[in-house]
Design an enzyme around this catalytic site. Structure first.
Site, PDB file in Angstrom:
ATOM      1  N   ASN A  18      16.336 -14.253 -31.253  1.00 25.08           N
ATOM      2  CA  ASN A  18      15.277 -13.382 -31.778  1.00 25.08           C
ATOM      3  C   ASN A  18      15.126 -13.695 -33.262  1.00 25.08           C
ATOM      4  O   ASN A  18      15.976 -13.320 -34.062  1.00 25.08           O
ATOM      5  CB  ASN A  18      15.686 -11.917 -31.555  1.00 25.08           C
ATOM      6  CG  ASN A  18      14.759 -10.938 -32.247  1.00 25.08           C
ATOM      7  OD1 ASN A  18      13.668 -11.302 -32.677  1.00 25.08           O
ATOM      8  ND2 ASN A  18      15.197  -9.682 -32.349  1.00 25.08           N
ATOM      9  N   LYS A  20      13.007 -12.543 -35.319  1.00 26.37           N
ATOM     10  CA  LYS A  20      12.490 -11.424 -36.121  1.00 26.37           C
ATOM     11  C   LYS A  20      11.361 -11.933 -37.026  1.00 26.37           C
ATOM     12  O   LYS A  20      10.592 -12.780 -36.608  1.00 26.37           O
ATOM     13  CB  LYS A  20      13.639 -10.754 -36.894  1.00 26.37           C
ATOM     14  CG  LYS A  20      14.796 -10.385 -35.942  1.00 26.37           C
ATOM     15  CD  LYS A  20      15.814  -9.490 -36.553  1.00 26.37           C
ATOM     16  CE  LYS A  20      16.898  -9.161 -35.511  1.00 26.37           C
ATOM     17  NZ  LYS A  20      17.891  -8.234 -36.010  1.00 26.37           N
ATOM     18  N   HIS A 104      13.089  -3.363 -28.935  1.00 27.44           N
ATOM     19  CA  HIS A 104      14.168  -3.700 -29.877  1.00 27.44           C
ATOM     20  C   HIS A 104      14.421  -2.503 -30.799  1.00 27.44           C
ATOM     21  O   HIS A 104      13.486  -1.783 -31.163  1.00 27.44           O
ATOM     22  CB  HIS A 104      13.781  -4.939 -30.690  1.00 27.44           C
ATOM     23  CG  HIS A 104      14.918  -5.458 -31.512  1.00 27.44           C
ATOM     24  ND1 HIS A 104      15.227  -4.929 -32.741  1.00 27.44           N
ATOM     25  CD2 HIS A 104      15.837  -6.416 -31.265  1.00 27.44           C
ATOM     26  CE1 HIS A 104      16.304  -5.559 -33.215  1.00 27.44           C
ATOM     27  NE2 HIS A 104      16.685  -6.466 -32.333  1.00 27.44           N
ATOM     28  N   GLU A 176      22.393  -3.678 -27.117  1.00 25.20           N
ATOM     29  CA  GLU A 176      22.633  -3.991 -28.522  1.00 25.20           C
ATOM     30  C   GLU A 176      23.050  -2.723 -29.265  1.00 25.20           C
ATOM     31  O   GLU A 176      22.195  -1.925 -29.651  1.00 25.20           O
ATOM     32  CB  GLU A 176      21.359  -4.552 -29.167  1.00 25.20           C
ATOM     33  CG  GLU A 176      20.824  -5.790 -28.495  1.00 25.20           C
ATOM     34  CD  GLU A 176      19.906  -6.585 -29.420  1.00 25.20           C
ATOM     35  OE1 GLU A 176      20.268  -7.704 -29.766  1.00 25.20           O
ATOM     36  OE2 GLU A 176      18.867  -6.054 -29.824  1.00 25.20           O
ATOM     37  N   GLY A 182      23.074  -7.259 -37.204  1.00 19.36           N
ATOM     38  CA  GLY A 182      22.931  -7.747 -38.574  1.00 19.36           C
ATOM     39  C   GLY A 182      24.038  -7.314 -39.514  1.00 19.36           C
ATOM     40  O   GLY A 182      23.931  -7.482 -40.726  1.00 19.36           O
ATOM     41  N   SER A 222      25.349  -9.281 -33.883  1.00 16.25           N
ATOM     42  CA  SER A 222      26.269 -10.171 -34.597  1.00 16.25           C
ATOM     43  C   SER A 222      26.969 -11.169 -33.677  1.00 16.25           C
ATOM     44  O   SER A 222      28.155 -11.450 -33.847  1.00 16.25           O
ATOM     45  CB  SER A 222      27.284  -9.351 -35.407  1.00 16.25           C
ATOM     46  OG  SER A 222      26.616  -8.608 -36.415  1.00 16.25           O
TER      47      SER A 222
HETATM   48  P1  PGA Z   1      21.991 -10.054 -35.110  1.00 19.60           P
HETATM   49  O1  PGA Z   1      20.691  -9.414 -34.424  1.00 19.60           O
HETATM   50  O2  PGA Z   1      22.479 -11.139 -34.168  1.00 19.60           O
HETATM   51  O3  PGA Z   1      21.521 -10.606 -36.423  1.00 19.60           O
HETATM   52  O4  PGA Z   1      23.004  -8.978 -35.252  1.00 19.60           O
HETATM   53  C1  PGA Z   1      20.628  -9.177 -33.049  1.00 19.60           C
HETATM   54  C2  PGA Z   1      19.308  -8.559 -32.680  1.00 19.60           C
HETATM   55  O5  PGA Z   1      18.794  -7.719 -33.448  1.00 19.60           O
HETATM   56  O6  PGA Z   1      18.740  -8.865 -31.610  1.00 19.60           O
END
Ligand code: PGA
Length: 261
Positions: A18, A20, A104, A176, A182, A222
């Site tokens: 993803n 973003k 999301h 998630e 993040g 993460s």
């Molecule tokens: P991240 O994001 O791997 O940066 O923690 C995951 C997501 O939001 O799908």
């Protein structure tokens, strides 16, 4: 490459990135070409990247003939109309988009997404032949209050309200935990397995046992090269939704090429 776990029953691992609000159209196309070249033809897992809307067409073009597929990060449920700023499911399939992330946590948190809008988007995606990747997960406060199961047992049935049992194989759910997104704080593989088994049980509660066995449930939050192998070794974890670590070919490639214990 077989874990002997439940995935042996036909749940093909789904490794999704993803992006973003990162990468221009050109940057996304370069990434896809590079990744596709590195991966070659892998048919024992699905590899998906989700650029911003503006990068979909160039990513699809760059992915043509490779094993990489393209997802959108959101979709609206109407086929067309006076909905300024929105994108219809048919507009995505017209471009050759394969999947769509729905609900999301960032959309729930910043853009007013609810379980009800998620359900409408899931239905519209399925009606148009898009694979919905439906996101669920608890906040840190909810986890600390012991409410994880309460949250998931609301989000899963409500998000899948318009789905029938035979469609379970045509959708994926991404668990998630919001506190892991993040932050660098991945859920332990055991905690992720436990939560994901619970998500699967919720699918079973609303759509039946067979649906629960065929739906793919991903972990997100993460995910990194150094935790992917342990995560993918869990019997109920059918793939991952990766944010930060999907932005570089090297790290995403290592995640896609996980080693099952
Ligand atoms: P991240 O994001 O791997 O940066 O923690 C995951 C997501 O939001 O799908």
């Amino acid at each position: 490459m077989s874990s002997g776990g439940s995935r042996a029953r036909g749940r093909v691992p789904l490794m999704a990135g993803n992006w973003k609000m990162y990468k221009t159209s050109g940057e996304g196309a370069d990434f896809v070409r590079h990744l596709a070249g590195e991966l070659g033809v892998a048919n024992d897992r699905e590899v998906v990247v989700a650029p911003p809307f503006t990068g979909l067409a160039s990513a699809v073009a760059a992915a043509r003939g490779s094993s990489v597929k393209v997802a959108a990060q959101d979709v609206f449920w109407q086929a067309e109309g006076a909905f300024t700023g929105e994108i219809a499911p048919g507009m995505l399939t017209d471009l050759g988009v394969y999947a769509v992330i729905i609900g999301h946590s960032e959309r729930r948190q910043f853009f007013g997404e609810t379980d009800e809008t998620v359900a409408k988007k899931v239905r519209a995606a399925l009606d148009n032949g898009l694979l919905p990747i439906v996101c669920v997960g608890e906040t840190e406060a909810e986890r600390e209050a012991g409410a994880m199961e309460a949250v998931l047992s609301r989000q899963v049935p409500k998000g899948l309200a318009g789905v029938v049992a035979t469609e379970a194989g045509a959708l994926a759910i991404a668990y998630e935990p919001i506190w892991a997104i993040g932050t660098g704080r991945t859920a332990t593989a055991e905690a992720a397995q436990q939560a994901i088994a619970f998500v699967r049980s919720q699918v079973g509660a609303v759509l039946g046992e067979e649906a629960a066995e065929s739906v793919r449930v991903l972990y997100g939050g993460s995910v990194k090269p150094d935790n992917i192998d342990e995560l993918m070794a869990q019997p109920d974890i059918d793939g991952v939704l990766v944010g930060g670590a999907s932005l570089k070919v090297e790290t995403f490639k290592r995640i896609v090429q996980f080693n099952e214990a």
